[in-house]
Design a protein around this motif. Structure first.
Motif, PDB file in Angstrom:
ATOM      1  N   SER A 129       0.807  -1.215   0.000  1.00 48.84           N
ATOM      2  CA  SER A 129       0.000   0.000   0.000  1.00 48.84           C
ATOM      3  C   SER A 129       0.842   1.267   0.000  1.00 48.84           C
ATOM      4  O   SER A 129       0.551   2.235  -0.709  1.00 48.84           O
ATOM      5  CB  SER A 129      -0.940   0.010   1.205  1.00 48.84           C
ATOM      6  OG  SER A 129      -1.931  -0.979   1.066  1.00 48.84           O
ATOM      7  N   HIS A 130       1.900   1.303   0.796  1.00 52.18           N
ATOM      8  CA  HIS A 130       2.703   2.523   0.895  1.00 52.18           C
ATOM      9  C   HIS A 130       3.489   2.772  -0.392  1.00 52.18           C
ATOM     10  O   HIS A 130       3.650   3.919  -0.814  1.00 52.18           O
ATOM     11  CB  HIS A 130       3.614   2.437   2.109  1.00 52.18           C
ATOM     12  CG  HIS A 130       2.855   2.380   3.404  1.00 52.18           C
ATOM     13  ND1 HIS A 130       2.325   3.500   4.003  1.00 52.18           N
ATOM     14  CD2 HIS A 130       2.495   1.328   4.184  1.00 52.18           C
ATOM     15  CE1 HIS A 130       1.691   3.145   5.109  1.00 52.18           C
ATOM     16  NE2 HIS A 130       1.773   1.828   5.234  1.00 52.18           N
ATOM     17  N   LEU A 133       0.943   4.245  -2.915  1.00 50.58           N
ATOM     18  CA  LEU A 133       0.656   5.666  -2.701  1.00 50.58           C
ATOM     19  C   LEU A 133       1.796   6.533  -3.226  1.00 50.58           C
ATOM     20  O   LEU A 133       1.562   7.611  -3.792  1.00 50.58           O
ATOM     21  CB  LEU A 133       0.425   5.936  -1.213  1.00 50.58           C
ATOM     22  CG  LEU A 133      -0.888   5.399  -0.640  1.00 50.58           C
ATOM     23  CD1 LEU A 133      -0.932   5.581   0.861  1.00 50.58           C
ATOM     24  CD2 LEU A 133      -2.093   6.064  -1.293  1.00 50.58           C
ATOM     25  N   ARG A 137       1.418   9.398  -6.209  1.00 50.25           N
ATOM     26  CA  ARG A 137       1.856  10.795  -6.103  1.00 50.25           C
ATOM     27  C   ARG A 137       2.862  11.161  -7.189  1.00 50.25           C
ATOM     28  O   ARG A 137       2.937  12.305  -7.612  1.00 50.25           O
ATOM     29  CB  ARG A 137       2.475  11.044  -4.725  1.00 50.25           C
ATOM     30  CG  ARG A 137       1.467  11.003  -3.596  1.00 50.25           C
ATOM     31  CD  ARG A 137       2.049  11.543  -2.312  1.00 50.25           C
ATOM     32  NE  ARG A 137       1.089  11.428  -1.236  1.00 50.25           N
ATOM     33  CZ  ARG A 137       0.992  10.371  -0.431  1.00 50.25           C
ATOM     34  NH1 ARG A 137       1.830   9.381  -0.572  1.00 50.25           N
ATOM     35  NH2 ARG A 137       0.071  10.344   0.517  1.00 50.25           N
ATOM     36  N   LEU A 152      -2.302   9.661   3.710  1.00 49.03           N
ATOM     37  CA  LEU A 152      -3.175   9.989   2.582  1.00 49.03           C
ATOM     38  C   LEU A 152      -3.168  11.486   2.286  1.00 49.03           C
ATOM     39  O   LEU A 152      -3.329  11.891   1.141  1.00 49.03           O
ATOM     40  CB  LEU A 152      -4.607   9.520   2.864  1.00 49.03           C
ATOM     41  CG  LEU A 152      -4.801   8.011   2.999  1.00 49.03           C
ATOM     42  CD1 LEU A 152      -6.261   7.698   3.314  1.00 49.03           C
ATOM     43  CD2 LEU A 152      -4.361   7.282   1.744  1.00 49.03           C
ATOM     44  N   LEU A 155      -5.005  13.494  -0.675  1.00 45.65           N
ATOM     45  CA  LEU A 155      -5.413  12.602  -1.756  1.00 45.65           C
ATOM     46  C   LEU A 155      -6.886  12.229  -1.599  1.00 45.65           C
ATOM     47  O   LEU A 155      -7.331  11.879  -0.502  1.00 45.65           O
ATOM     48  CB  LEU A 155      -4.562  11.327  -1.744  1.00 45.65           C
ATOM     49  CG  LEU A 155      -3.092  11.471  -2.123  1.00 45.65           C
ATOM     50  CD1 LEU A 155      -2.364  10.146  -1.916  1.00 45.65           C
ATOM     51  CD2 LEU A 155      -2.944  11.934  -3.570  1.00 45.65           C
ATOM     52  N   ALA A 157      -9.809  10.039  -1.209  1.00 38.92           N
ATOM     53  CA  ALA A 157      -9.905   8.640  -0.799  1.00 38.92           C
ATOM     54  C   ALA A 157     -11.319   8.324  -0.348  1.00 38.92           C
ATOM     55  O   ALA A 157     -12.005   9.164   0.221  1.00 38.92           O
ATOM     56  CB  ALA A 157      -8.920   8.345   0.331  1.00 38.92           C
ATOM     57  N   VAL A 270      -8.055   5.215  -3.733  1.00 41.29           N
ATOM     58  CA  VAL A 270      -7.427   6.533  -3.686  1.00 41.29           C
ATOM     59  C   VAL A 270      -7.058   6.958  -5.100  1.00 41.29           C
ATOM     60  O   VAL A 270      -6.534   6.155  -5.888  1.00 41.29           O
ATOM     61  CB  VAL A 270      -6.159   6.521  -2.804  1.00 41.29           C
ATOM     62  CG1 VAL A 270      -5.629   7.943  -2.608  1.00 41.29           C
ATOM     63  CG2 VAL A 270      -6.434   5.875  -1.459  1.00 41.29           C
ATOM     64  N   SER A 272      -5.335  10.426  -7.524  1.00 44.34           N
ATOM     65  CA  SER A 272      -4.371  11.513  -7.390  1.00 44.34           C
ATOM     66  C   SER A 272      -5.086  12.831  -7.129  1.00 44.34           C
ATOM     67  O   SER A 272      -6.230  13.029  -7.522  1.00 44.34           O
ATOM     68  CB  SER A 272      -3.509  11.631  -8.653  1.00 44.34           C
ATOM     69  OG  SER A 272      -4.327  11.850  -9.776  1.00 44.34           O
TER      70      SER A 272
END
Length: 306
Positions: A129-130, A133, A137, A152, A155, A157, A270, A272
């Motif tokens: 997940s990290h 993200l 970005r 987050l 962003l 979500a 999520v 951008s």
């Protein structure tokens, strides 16, 4: 005032430090600082009190914050209205997801979307997940399904669902059969866990730290089935989302509920921030909400995602 400045205000107010707010906003720390100072000059007021360790909104900053959030939400809604007037879809859609999210079947979702819009070329990647993200970005992905509520920022979500964590052990393990996993005894046993970029790892780390559990992670893996195999071979215990314990590969393992108050596993979609979402994104979300998670409770975070 412009939307980019409003995004910076929201990120800085949420993160309370320039370094993290800049990373979440996809801008350099100096660029974020300069933009905030420019806005303060325009408004004739100090929006944030700066200190070496923390940044706090002033009364003026707190007064501006709800309007900043509203402007960002309205901008997203305006873009959505334009998108919804154009339904002929083509182009490329780049999607990322963590493995085995449970509350959403991403494979089924992509299949349904492809059947409805075969002219859209889909690129799909699987990662923690990290990491996803970060890729979002950086503009390398358009939409991600993640299992984290951290980092987050601004962003957009939307929560898709949540479920409790459970402890998995071999059937003969001394903790098997307990009504709840005892925090005080967990430190005595080696753990198998996912790599730090996976959503559940920081949740487990934080929960154990909060209860004084200094655990030993003997194996870090990037695959659900590998984790289940290692637990089954008696090499350690694992804290996992409940749906992982329901997999056929976990059938012989003991499942022990975590104590009340243990953080839950939360899955969100999520997109951008700061750019107009492609029509494909909105269509994909419509397919998702109408199909694969139609029984899930969708909780929005106020960022205007449909």
């Amino acid at each position: 005032m412009d939307l980019r400045q409003m995004q910076y205000v929201v990120a800085l107010a949420d993160e309370r430090q320039f370094t993290r707010a800049a990373a979440l906003s996809g801008v350099s720390q100096s660029g974020l600082s300069a933009a905030i100072r420019t806005l303060e000059d325009e408004l004739g007021a100090t929006l944030f009190d700066r200190s070496p360790r923390r940044v706090e909104p002033t009364d003026a900053g707190l007064a501006l914050l709800p309007f900043a959030r509203t402007l960002l939400a309205q901008a997203t809604a305006a873009r959505d209205a334009v998108v919804q007037a154009t339904r002929r879809l083509s182009g490329t859609l780049r999607v990322g997801a963590e493995q085995c999210l449970g509350v959403v079947d991403v494979s089924t979702l992509l299949e349904r979307f492809h059947r409805r819009f075969p002219q859209v070329e889909i690129h799909f990647e699987q990662a923690g997940s990290h990491d996803l993200l970060s890729r979002l970005r950086e503009g390398e992905l358009d939409l991600v399904f993640v299992a984290t509520t951290e980092h987050l920022g601004a962003l957009p979500a939307s929560e898709l669902g949540r479920e409790p964590l459970v402890l998995l052990t071999p059937p003969e393990h001394p903790l098997a059969g307990r009504p709840h996993a005892p925090w005080a005894e967990l430190a005595a046993h080696p753990f198998i866990d996912f790599v730090p970029s996976w959503g559940v790892r920081p949740i487990t780390d934080a929960a154990c730290a909060a209860h004084g559990v200094h655990r030993r992670v003997r194996f870090s893996v990037g695959d659900v089935h590998a984790l289940l195999d290692l637990v089954g071979r008696g090499l350690g215990i694992a804290i996992v989302p409940r749906h992982v314990a329901a997999k056929p590969q976990a059938a012989r393992l003991a499942v022990v509920p975590m104590p009340p108050g243990t953080p839950e596993w939360v899955v969100s979609v999520v997109t951008s921030a700061g750019s107009s979402p492609a029509p494909q994104l909105l269509e994909l979300l419509e397919v998702e909400q109408a199909g694969t998670v139609e029984t899930a409770t969708v909780r929005r975070n106020g960022n205007g995602l449909p």
